[in-house]
Design a protein around this motif. Structure first.
Motif, PDB file in Angstrom:
ATOM      1  N   ALA A 134      12.207   5.594  65.175  1.00  0.00           N
ATOM      2  CA  ALA A 134      11.770   4.412  66.927  1.00  0.00           C
ATOM      3  C   ALA A 134      10.806   5.124  67.044  1.00  0.00           C
ATOM      4  CB  ALA A 134      12.370   4.987  67.914  1.00  0.00           C
ATOM      5  N   ILE A 135       9.280   3.981  67.566  1.00  0.00           N
ATOM      6  CA  ILE A 135       8.319   3.684  67.495  1.00  0.00           C
ATOM      7  C   ILE A 135       8.006   3.530  69.173  1.00  0.00           C
ATOM      8  CG2 ILE A 135       5.356   3.356  66.712  1.00  0.00           C
ATOM      9  CD1 ILE A 135       6.264   3.386  64.219  1.00  0.00           C
ATOM     10  N   CYS A 136       7.443   3.777  69.765  1.00  0.00           N
ATOM     11  CA  CYS A 136       7.879   3.111  71.360  1.00  0.00           C
ATOM     12  C   CYS A 136       6.607   3.723  71.604  1.00  0.00           C
ATOM     13  CB  CYS A 136       8.447   3.972  72.761  1.00  0.00           C
ATOM     14  SG  CYS A 136       9.788   3.270  71.298  1.00  0.00           S
ATOM     15  N   ILE A 143       8.004  -0.120  75.160  1.00  0.00           N
ATOM     16  CA  ILE A 143       8.525  -1.618  73.840  1.00  0.00           C
ATOM     17  C   ILE A 143       8.408  -0.258  72.426  1.00  0.00           C
ATOM     18  CG2 ILE A 143       7.479  -3.263  72.723  1.00  0.00           C
ATOM     19  CD1 ILE A 143       6.476  -3.841  75.206  1.00  0.00           C
ATOM     20  N   CYS A 144       9.750  -1.131  71.482  1.00  0.00           N
ATOM     21  CA  CYS A 144      10.868  -0.344  70.343  1.00  0.00           C
ATOM     22  C   CYS A 144      10.228  -0.968  69.150  1.00  0.00           C
ATOM     23  CB  CYS A 144      11.228   0.559  70.915  1.00  0.00           C
ATOM     24  SG  CYS A 144      11.361   1.443  72.493  1.00  0.00           S
ATOM     25  N   HIS A 145       9.719   0.042  68.222  1.00  0.00           N
ATOM     26  CA  HIS A 145      10.464  -0.875  66.559  1.00  0.00           C
ATOM     27  C   HIS A 145      11.079   0.528  66.447  1.00  0.00           C
ATOM     28  CE1 HIS A 145       6.749  -4.349  67.018  1.00  0.00           C
ATOM     29  NE2 HIS A 145       6.394  -3.558  68.158  1.00  0.00           N
ATOM     30  N   CYS A 146      12.242   0.159  65.005  1.00  0.00           N
ATOM     31  CA  CYS A 146      12.356   1.129  64.402  1.00  0.00           C
ATOM     32  C   CYS A 146      11.824   0.370  62.762  1.00  0.00           C
ATOM     33  CB  CYS A 146      13.889   0.566  63.994  1.00  0.00           C
ATOM     34  SG  CYS A 146      15.022   2.088  63.312  1.00  0.00           S
ATOM     35  N   SER A 147      11.247   1.654  62.517  1.00  0.00           N
ATOM     36  CA  SER A 147      10.799   1.885  61.173  1.00  0.00           C
ATOM     37  C   SER A 147      11.643   2.223  59.771  1.00  0.00           C
ATOM     38  CB  SER A 147       9.530   1.880  61.201  1.00  0.00           C
ATOM     39  OG  SER A 147       8.656   1.532  62.198  1.00  0.00           O
ATOM     40  N   SER A 177      10.564  -6.262  68.511  1.00  0.00           N
ATOM     41  CA  SER A 177      10.380  -5.336  69.068  1.00  0.00           C
ATOM     42  C   SER A 177      11.430  -5.050  69.898  1.00  0.00           C
ATOM     43  CB  SER A 177       8.990  -5.397  70.090  1.00  0.00           C
ATOM     44  OG  SER A 177       8.772  -6.653  70.440  1.00  0.00           O
ATOM     45  N   PHE A 178      11.865  -4.077  70.695  1.00  0.00           N
ATOM     46  CA  PHE A 178      12.937  -4.399  71.629  1.00  0.00           C
ATOM     47  C   PHE A 178      12.159  -3.585  72.982  1.00  0.00           C
ATOM     48  CE2 PHE A 178      16.022  -2.249  73.384  1.00  0.00           C
ATOM     49  CZ  PHE A 178      17.234  -3.725  74.275  1.00  0.00           C
TER      50      PHE A 178
END
Length: 192
Positions: A134-136, A143-147, A177-178
């Motif tokens: 997870a990159i937040c 605000i997070c993205h999952c790689s 994004s979440f």
């Protein structure tokens, strides 16, 4: 000596004039005036600033660009008019909506450190129930993205993209994004 006397008398007259100007008003001293300052980001609306969150949860949270401590937040979730007016002091049409009236967004501003949780159930992250990479952002909430590279994206993912990998089978990454906690890790962290 004459210069000192002249300067002292000029200073005395200036101070007397200022005192007379501040107390020479003919208004009753018992009335008080409230000045409202509207910032350009308010858009001239009558948004209420509150110390309690008007929303229970919010998926489309916005941190306002004013620099305050604690920060100010607005929830841009679209609500039915009855629901909006039940929980908010001020409601407005969403920006860019061609036909006003339905749905509405809450125009209230929450002033605090914690804007609350996301309305989406924790099992419905766009990338699935877990994420190892997870990159937040460091914002609150993050605000997070999952790689994670997976064999197939979760059903909730809106932007599933195939990635180049060294694997013999195609792998995909969910680019959604979440806003909020990214969820648990898929594999437990190894303690050294």
């Amino acid at each position: 000596m004459k210069n000192t006397m002249a300067a002292a008398s000029i200073l005395f007259f200036l101070l007397a004039g200022l005192a007379a100007a501040s107390h020479g008003s003919t208004e009753d001293d018992t009335t008080t005036t409230t000045n409202t300052i509207r910032l350009p980001s308010d858009g001239g609306t009558l948004a209420a600033t509150r110390r309690t969150r008007p929303w229970k949860c919010c998926d489309n949270i916005e941190q306002l660009p004013v620099r305050t401590n604690p920060p100010q937040w607005r929830c841009n979730d679209e609500l039915e008019p009855g629901q909006c007016f039940r929980q908010c002091e001020a409601c407005r049409d969403p920006p860019g909506r061609p036909f006003p009236g339905r749905p509405l967004i809450c125009d209230d501003v929450f002033w605090g450190d914690d804007p609350g949780t996301s309305c989406a159930p924790s099992s419905e992250w766009p990338w699935g129930p877990c994420c190892d990479f997870a990159i937040c952002t460091k914002s609150i909430p993050p605000i997070c993205h999952c790689s994670d590279e997976v064999e197939s994206c979760a059903a909730a993912c809106g932007q599933c993209e195939m990635v180049d990998s060294w694997s013999w089978r195609p792998l995909f990454v969910c680019r959604d994004s979440f806003t909020g906690d990214p969820g648990p890790r898929c594999t437990p962290a190894m303690d050294n």
